[in-house]
Every structure is written in C-alpha cells, then in structure tokens.
Motif scaffolding. Sequence first.
Motif, PDB file in Angstrom:
ATOM      1  N   GLY A 187       0.921  -1.522   0.111  1.00 37.17           N
ATOM      2  CA  GLY A 187       0.111   0.092  -0.022  1.00 37.17           C
ATOM      3  C   GLY A 187       0.538   1.338   0.190  1.00 37.17           C
ATOM      4  O   GLY A 187       0.576   2.371  -0.831  1.00 37.17           O
ATOM      5  N   SER A 219      -5.626   7.791  -0.792  1.00 37.03           N
ATOM      6  CA  SER A 219      -6.538   6.701   0.103  1.00 37.03           C
ATOM      7  C   SER A 219      -6.415   4.923  -0.833  1.00 37.03           C
ATOM      8  O   SER A 219      -6.180   5.271  -2.017  1.00 37.03           O
ATOM      9  CB  SER A 219      -7.834   6.698   0.648  1.00 37.03           C
ATOM     10  OG  SER A 219      -7.599   5.425   1.930  1.00 37.03           O
ATOM     11  N   GLN A 268      -8.712  -0.878   2.831  1.00 38.33           N
ATOM     12  CA  GLN A 268      -8.221  -1.802   3.529  1.00 38.33           C
ATOM     13  C   GLN A 268      -9.197  -2.674   4.303  1.00 38.33           C
ATOM     14  O   GLN A 268      -9.225  -3.161   4.461  1.00 38.33           O
ATOM     15  CB  GLN A 268      -7.882  -0.844   4.706  1.00 38.33           C
ATOM     16  CG  GLN A 268      -6.622  -0.374   6.037  1.00 38.33           C
ATOM     17  CD  GLN A 268      -5.655  -2.186   5.942  1.00 38.33           C
ATOM     18  OE1 GLN A 268      -6.388  -2.954   5.071  1.00 38.33           O
ATOM     19  NE2 GLN A 268      -5.155  -1.583   7.036  1.00 38.33           N
ATOM     20  N   PRO A 314      -6.367   4.951   5.548  1.00 37.35           N
ATOM     21  CA  PRO A 314      -6.218   4.298   4.363  1.00 37.35           C
ATOM     22  C   PRO A 314      -8.148   3.974   4.273  1.00 37.35           C
ATOM     23  O   PRO A 314      -8.603   4.345   5.466  1.00 37.35           O
ATOM     24  CB  PRO A 314      -5.898   2.689   5.211  1.00 37.35           C
ATOM     25  CG  PRO A 314      -4.958   2.984   6.102  1.00 37.35           C
ATOM     26  CD  PRO A 314      -4.959   4.034   6.029  1.00 37.35           C
ATOM     27  N   GLY A 341      -8.306   5.960  10.125  1.00 38.85           N
ATOM     28  CA  GLY A 341      -9.005   5.673   8.626  1.00 38.85           C
ATOM     29  C   GLY A 341      -9.582   7.079   8.285  1.00 38.85           C
ATOM     30  O   GLY A 341      -9.850   7.618   9.428  1.00 38.85           O
TER      31      GLY A 341
END
Length: 400
Positions: free
Chosen positions: A187, A198, A201, A236, A269
Amino acid sequence: MSMPPPVHRLERLEPWLDHVIELGLNGLLLGPVFASETHGYDTVDHFRIDPRLGDDGDFDRLVSAARERGIRILLDGVFHHVGRTHPAFRDQTQDGAGLFRGRWVDGRFEAEVFEGHDALVALDHTSPAAADLVVEVMNHWLERGIDGWRLDAAYAVPSSFWARVLPRVRERFPQAWFVGEVIHGDGPDIVRESSMDSLTQYELWQGIWHGISDGNLFELSHAIERHDELLATYAPQTFVGNHDVTRIASAVGAELVPHALAVLFTVAGTPSVYAGDEFGWTGVKEQRLGGDDAVRPEFPARPADVQPDERILQAHRALIALRRRKPWMWRAHTDVIEVSNTALALRTAVGDDAVVVALNIGDDAVTLPIADGRSVVAGEGSPSDGRIELGPRGWAVLEA
C-alpha cells in the motif's frame, strides 16, 4: 450506440439523503453510473448516465440535493477496462491511436481482458490517449459537481498511469479525493508512486471478520498493528462491508456486529458504511454467476419502510457520533492493551484525548483493563479502578 429512454431511478436516492445525515455520515459513494452493457463495469460511454438510472437532469438534482445537506459524492471510476461494444474499441483500426492492450492478428484485434472476463477489454495504460481519456472523464464529472473518485481495480493498473493522470486532474480540482481499490500489494509504495490519497483496507476488514467469526482476536490484533504502520504514508479507507463481500451480519452474526463496528470507528482511516449494514441486513457473497445478488438488493423507497435491527442501528449512530467528535482519530495510532482468543482491549489516543475499546466475543464474562477510559459512550458495563467487566459477548467503548 442506440440507448433506450431513461428510467429515472437515481431520484430514488434522494429520500435516503436525510438518513445519511441522521446517521452522522457525510458522503455518498455510488457504484458505476455511466452507460454500460450490463452490470455497470462494462462501460460504453463515460460521459452519459446509464439510461437505466436516469439522465443528466436526474444526476444534477441528486448532486444539488446532496450539496444542500453537506454530503460529498464519489463516483466509481472504471478505468482499467471498458465494455467490448464501447465505440472506441468497436471502431478501432490498425493505424489508430491504440487505446487498448492487445495485438492485431490477421486483421483482427485480440484484446487483453480483465481477469478472464472476455467482455471487459483492457485499456493500454502506457498510451497517452488512455491517459487523456481518463483525465477528460474525471474533469467532466468533477465539473458537474462531484468531489472525487473511487478507482476501480486500481491494483490492476500500473501506478505510473495514475501518477500521470491524477496531477493533471488536481491542477483544475485540487480538493478532489482519490481512493484506489487495492486488494493486495504494498500500500505505501502504491500511494507514493501513484499519488492516490487513500486505498481500500482489505487486510483490516479481513482481520475484523476473521478474528471475530473464528474466535481468534490475535488475528485482529495483528491486523490493527499492521494497519498502524500504514499511517506514516496515508489514511486508508476502512470498512466492514462493501458491494463485493458478504454482509458483516452474515459474516460474524448479528450479535457481534457492534464489536466489528467498535473497531471500525475507533481506529485510524476514513470509515465507510455499506448501505443496509446499519440495519443489520444479511447476505452471503457466492463465487458464481449472480453470486453478488444477495449483497446488492434493491433498496426500499424510503428508510421508514425498513425494519432495522435496533441494536445494530444504535451502535452505528453512537460510534459515528463519537468519531465525528474526535476528528483526530483519522490518523491516530491504536495500542493493543490486552488480547486473548476471545477478548481484546484497545486504546487510540492523541495526547490526553483517548478512546478505549473493550470486546468480549466469548460465552463467559471477562474483566479487561481500560487504562484511562472513564465514561462508557457505547456498549455496556461500568468501569472501576481501571478495569471493566463485560458479560458474555459484551462490548464497550469509553472516552478518557
């Protein structure tokens, strides 16, 4: 390509916008809305609303209604491939610009396709023409009022392609947000190389539902620790459900959905809720033709028509409210205080502001340390002397 007259389905979303706000959310991520052959991911015209959903007027009204409520809209950008009847593919010639990956054999173009799906022909992501097309599409709909893009199958597109495209789009729309659908891969490297904001996830999603459903919270603890490592590079997009996976209520059972939500809304996130999960809807994803149907049902006309699981709905409301009160949680690290197969205590903090999560997925009562957690804001239990007792399958979220 001839299109049928529009059926005005986009307008059916408008009665749900107040529900979005009532939940405490502030965004709407749509699936593909462009003219396509069948399911939306086989695009034939990136500049036209699919007539099965409506027309430009329907789209503009939806954007306007969302803006009135402060709701931002992301569109699903399917830029790895298009449908085989896309005019650019249908009309290409051997001396053409080369939008697609493949080769000419005996006067016939043999296209590369997406993951074995013959109807989905792959764009050539080394081609300047492909980059120009995607920039044009993104700018067109950003100009029409959207706020960003979900980049479908971003893992299958070279990061160098996004690195050529996204800065050009940001020149006109510097506030646009881009989240890539990435199921596997490194990532941080993908974000650095692509310039995406982003990524989805999936590792945390898997850790949440596997850890809970398998009675192995060590797996969830490990996923949270790995999740924290990403924060140095990006925040994320986190979730416990989306249109491609089994509903969380089916994955872990309705009684344990709040436990999954407690993790989702207290770790770093950009959390999202898959429409219907807040009501406790069920549905199992199956690996077969039509295997997504159970997790993608037609929505009722309005929220009042739904009979929700009140416990799950109230957990969403309480945890989303907590998240909105503490925007610092977006990039905050989470420490594992204690973990066993069936019990877990977490602390997410910045300075003296902290949120503590205590989970029990077992059949026996447990007592867990809660560090500086003092006030229960969701769940159950009464803290005392730095600990909290939870009954079987109990949970609590506390503020410092």
